[in-house]
Design a protein around this motif. Structure first.
Motif, PDB file in Angstrom:
ATOM      1  N   ALA A 105       0.817  -1.209   0.000  1.00 58.27           N
ATOM      2  CA  ALA A 105       0.000   0.000   0.000  1.00 58.27           C
ATOM      3  C   ALA A 105       0.855   1.265   0.000  1.00 58.27           C
ATOM      4  O   ALA A 105       1.919   1.325   0.628  1.00 58.27           O
ATOM      5  CB  ALA A 105      -0.906   0.001   1.233  1.00 58.27           C
ATOM      6  N   TYR A 149       0.919   5.635  -2.028  1.00 53.61           N
ATOM      7  CA  TYR A 149       0.443   6.499  -3.116  1.00 53.61           C
ATOM      8  C   TYR A 149       1.573   7.424  -3.546  1.00 53.61           C
ATOM      9  O   TYR A 149       2.729   7.228  -3.180  1.00 53.61           O
ATOM     10  CB  TYR A 149      -0.815   7.273  -2.713  1.00 53.61           C
ATOM     11  CG  TYR A 149      -0.608   8.411  -1.738  1.00 53.61           C
ATOM     12  CD1 TYR A 149      -0.586   9.742  -2.166  1.00 53.61           C
ATOM     13  CD2 TYR A 149      -0.458   8.165  -0.376  1.00 53.61           C
ATOM     14  CE1 TYR A 149      -0.405  10.780  -1.287  1.00 53.61           C
ATOM     15  CE2 TYR A 149      -0.281   9.203   0.521  1.00 53.61           C
ATOM     16  CZ  TYR A 149      -0.254  10.504   0.064  1.00 53.61           C
ATOM     17  OH  TYR A 149      -0.070  11.535   0.950  1.00 53.61           O
ATOM     18  N   THR A 167       2.978   5.039  -6.793  1.00 54.61           N
ATOM     19  CA  THR A 167       2.206   4.689  -7.997  1.00 54.61           C
ATOM     20  C   THR A 167       3.036   3.854  -8.962  1.00 54.61           C
ATOM     21  O   THR A 167       2.518   2.934  -9.620  1.00 54.61           O
ATOM     22  CB  THR A 167       1.710   5.969  -8.702  1.00 54.61           C
ATOM     23  OG1 THR A 167       0.761   6.633  -7.869  1.00 54.61           O
ATOM     24  CG2 THR A 167       1.082   5.676 -10.049  1.00 54.61           C
ATOM     25  N   LEU A 221       2.844   0.330  -7.662  1.00 55.34           N
ATOM     26  CA  LEU A 221       1.486  -0.209  -7.777  1.00 55.34           C
ATOM     27  C   LEU A 221       1.205  -0.632  -9.213  1.00 55.34           C
ATOM     28  O   LEU A 221       0.670  -1.719  -9.473  1.00 55.34           O
ATOM     29  CB  LEU A 221       0.454   0.831  -7.336  1.00 55.34           C
ATOM     30  CG  LEU A 221       0.560   1.412  -5.921  1.00 55.34           C
ATOM     31  CD1 LEU A 221      -0.579   2.391  -5.671  1.00 55.34           C
ATOM     32  CD2 LEU A 221       0.575   0.327  -4.861  1.00 55.34           C
ATOM     33  N   TYR A 223       1.021  -4.683 -10.632  1.00 59.02           N
ATOM     34  CA  TYR A 223      -0.142  -5.221 -11.341  1.00 59.02           C
ATOM     35  C   TYR A 223       0.253  -5.750 -12.720  1.00 59.02           C
ATOM     36  O   TYR A 223      -0.124  -6.863 -13.107  1.00 59.02           O
ATOM     37  CB  TYR A 223      -1.245  -4.173 -11.480  1.00 59.02           C
ATOM     38  CG  TYR A 223      -2.494  -4.796 -12.066  1.00 59.02           C
ATOM     39  CD1 TYR A 223      -3.351  -5.539 -11.262  1.00 59.02           C
ATOM     40  CD2 TYR A 223      -2.766  -4.705 -13.424  1.00 59.02           C
ATOM     41  CE1 TYR A 223      -4.465  -6.166 -11.799  1.00 59.02           C
ATOM     42  CE2 TYR A 223      -3.873  -5.326 -13.968  1.00 59.02           C
ATOM     43  CZ  TYR A 223      -4.718  -6.057 -13.155  1.00 59.02           C
ATOM     44  OH  TYR A 223      -5.801  -6.692 -13.694  1.00 59.02           O
ATOM     45  N   THR A 258      -2.958  -4.355  -5.448  1.00 58.07           N
ATOM     46  CA  THR A 258      -2.318  -3.560  -4.408  1.00 58.07           C
ATOM     47  C   THR A 258      -3.301  -2.488  -3.944  1.00 58.07           C
ATOM     48  O   THR A 258      -4.480  -2.526  -4.303  1.00 58.07           O
ATOM     49  CB  THR A 258      -1.014  -2.943  -4.933  1.00 58.07           C
ATOM     50  OG1 THR A 258      -1.308  -2.194  -6.131  1.00 58.07           O
ATOM     51  CG2 THR A 258       0.010  -4.043  -5.259  1.00 58.07           C
ATOM     52  N   HIS A 300      -3.897   1.773  -3.268  1.00 60.56           N
ATOM     53  CA  HIS A 300      -3.562   3.191  -3.302  1.00 60.56           C
ATOM     54  C   HIS A 300      -4.110   3.769  -2.007  1.00 60.56           C
ATOM     55  O   HIS A 300      -5.322   3.909  -1.840  1.00 60.56           O
ATOM     56  CB  HIS A 300      -4.220   3.834  -4.534  1.00 60.56           C
ATOM     57  CG  HIS A 300      -3.827   5.243  -4.786  1.00 60.56           C
ATOM     58  ND1 HIS A 300      -4.465   6.307  -4.192  1.00 60.56           N
ATOM     59  CD2 HIS A 300      -2.856   5.783  -5.579  1.00 60.56           C
ATOM     60  CE1 HIS A 300      -3.925   7.435  -4.624  1.00 60.56           C
ATOM     61  NE2 HIS A 300      -2.938   7.144  -5.461  1.00 60.56           N
ATOM     62  N   TRP A 334      -7.381   1.851 -12.121  1.00 59.90           N
ATOM     63  CA  TRP A 334      -5.930   1.892 -12.366  1.00 59.90           C
ATOM     64  C   TRP A 334      -5.515   3.332 -12.599  1.00 59.90           C
ATOM     65  O   TRP A 334      -6.255   4.109 -13.174  1.00 59.90           O
ATOM     66  CB  TRP A 334      -5.627   1.048 -13.594  1.00 59.90           C
ATOM     67  CG  TRP A 334      -4.196   0.987 -14.038  1.00 59.90           C
ATOM     68  CD1 TRP A 334      -3.244   0.091 -13.640  1.00 59.90           C
ATOM     69  CD2 TRP A 334      -3.556   1.842 -14.992  1.00 59.90           C
ATOM     70  NE1 TRP A 334      -2.055   0.335 -14.278  1.00 59.90           N
ATOM     71  CE2 TRP A 334      -2.209   1.411 -15.113  1.00 59.90           C
ATOM     72  CE3 TRP A 334      -3.968   2.933 -15.750  1.00 59.90           C
ATOM     73  CZ2 TRP A 334      -1.294   2.025 -15.964  1.00 59.90           C
ATOM     74  CZ3 TRP A 334      -3.064   3.552 -16.592  1.00 59.90           C
ATOM     75  CH2 TRP A 334      -1.741   3.093 -16.698  1.00 59.90           C
ATOM     76  N   TYR A 390      -6.159  -1.451  -6.132  1.00 62.12           N
ATOM     77  CA  TYR A 390      -5.575  -1.096  -7.420  1.00 62.12           C
ATOM     78  C   TYR A 390      -5.570  -2.304  -8.350  1.00 62.12           C
ATOM     79  O   TYR A 390      -4.882  -3.289  -8.106  1.00 62.12           O
ATOM     80  CB  TYR A 390      -4.136  -0.614  -7.171  1.00 62.12           C
ATOM     81  CG  TYR A 390      -3.469   0.107  -8.308  1.00 62.12           C
ATOM     82  CD1 TYR A 390      -3.361   1.494  -8.299  1.00 62.12           C
ATOM     83  CD2 TYR A 390      -2.896  -0.582  -9.362  1.00 62.12           C
ATOM     84  CE1 TYR A 390      -2.718   2.180  -9.312  1.00 62.12           C
ATOM     85  CE2 TYR A 390      -2.242   0.093 -10.383  1.00 62.12           C
ATOM     86  CZ  TYR A 390      -2.157   1.472 -10.354  1.00 62.12           C
ATOM     87  OH  TYR A 390      -1.507   2.141 -11.370  1.00 62.12           O
TER      88      TYR A 390
END
Length: 303
Positions: free
Chosen positions: A110, A112, A116, A119, A123, A130, A132, A181, A282
């Motif tokens: 986790a 932000y 990003t 994350l 993916y 995950t 955000h 996303w 996410y």
């Protein structure tokens, strides 16, 4: 790629606090975060990179950050990883990460802002869902807002099924479906030139901080000059563009984008560098209703 869903967070779990981006200027905030989680019934483990730095980045060097990331995923005692802060640094790591370690040891991850980058690639490379979310230093290490805290724990325990905009402004009405996303616009754009775009239809969510509108225009244009982005994005949920120079220009930019793309677009979502924020799974499939400012989760995102 098949999605991988982490196990939900529960009391007694161990939360790893990981610094792999900007340097930690006030380690006491990391200790405040650890104390906060401990008092709620969780155990914590703090990465050594929270206490070392090189220039403006966490850790003595990039390899130390890579090793910290790998070791947290490999540590079976750690159930969830929350990033310490954003800033800058993750882009330097992406070609050195062993994605098989992440793929074969799935757990909650986790953060932000600059996180990003991770994350998106977790993916794309691994199919890992995950989050955000709020982070250790600026959120849980300070006075945490009740809304932010509730969203974090409710989502990581699998109890959240909808995200609502606050006073939504609709730029284009409609309903669309795709995986949620996106994240921080500047961080997402920094990945252009790499293989970072998912193959599924996308509900794009975006936020940013301290960027003049012309740069936001430039970054959105850069993204949507990519054919795969134009083809895959079926709706856009805008969060907060905090501390920008001209709100009127930003509004005009969003209107132009809506007229160009003609897909559901709304803003007002609590995706933000501000203190009040939603935690967002996410990569999970959602329905997006721009007229009502509503994002509804279709699938479970934790097991």
């Amino acid at each position: 790629m098949e999605q991988i869903k982490p196990k939900k967070l529960k009391k007694g779990d161990t939360i790893g606090i990981l610094a792999v981006s900007g340097r930690i200027k006030e380690p006491e905030k990391i200790h405040n975060c650890s104390k906060f989680f401990n008092e709620l019934g969780y155990k914590t483990l703090i990465s050594d990179t929270c206490y070392s730095s090189h220039r403006y980045m966490a850790g003595n060097n990039d390899d130390e950050c890579i090793n910290a990331l790998h070791s947290f995923f490999l540590n079976d005692d750690i159930n969830a990883i929350i990033c310490a802060r954003g800033g800058y640094g993750t882009l330097r790591l992406i070609n050195k990460i062993n994605w098989n370690i992440v793929r074969n040891n799935p757990k909650i991850f986790a953060g932000y802002s600059d996180i990003t980058v991770l994350l998106s690639l977790m993916y794309k490379k691994c199919g890992l869902i995950t989050f955000h979310s709020a982070m250790a230093n600026g959120d849980f290490g300070s006075e945490i807002e009740e809304y932010t805290k509730d969203s974090f724990f409710n989502t990581l325990s699998g109890k959240t099924n909808v995200i609502n905009a606050q006073f939504p402004k609709v730029y284009y009405e409609g309903i669309a479906r795709g995986i949620i996303w996106g994240g921080n616009l500047a961080s997402l754009v920094s990945l252009c030139g790499t293989d970072f775009i998912p193959d599924e239809d996308i509900i794009l969510f975006l936020e940013d901080l301290n960027e003049p509108v012309y740069k936001t225009d430039k970054m959105l244009t850069q993204l949507f000059n990519i054919d795969k982005i134009r083809n895959k994005v079926k709706g856009i949920a805008f969060g907060e563009f905090k501390d920008i120079d001209n709100r009127y220009f930003l509004d005009q930019l969003f209107k132009e984008l809506a007229n160009d793309l003609k897909i559901p677009i709304a803003d007002g979502f609590k995706m933000t560098h501000n203190k009040v924020k939603d935690t967002i799974p996410y990569g999970i499939k959602v329905n997006f209703d721009s007229q009502n400012g509503k994002i509804s989760f279709i699938d479970n995102y934790v097991i």
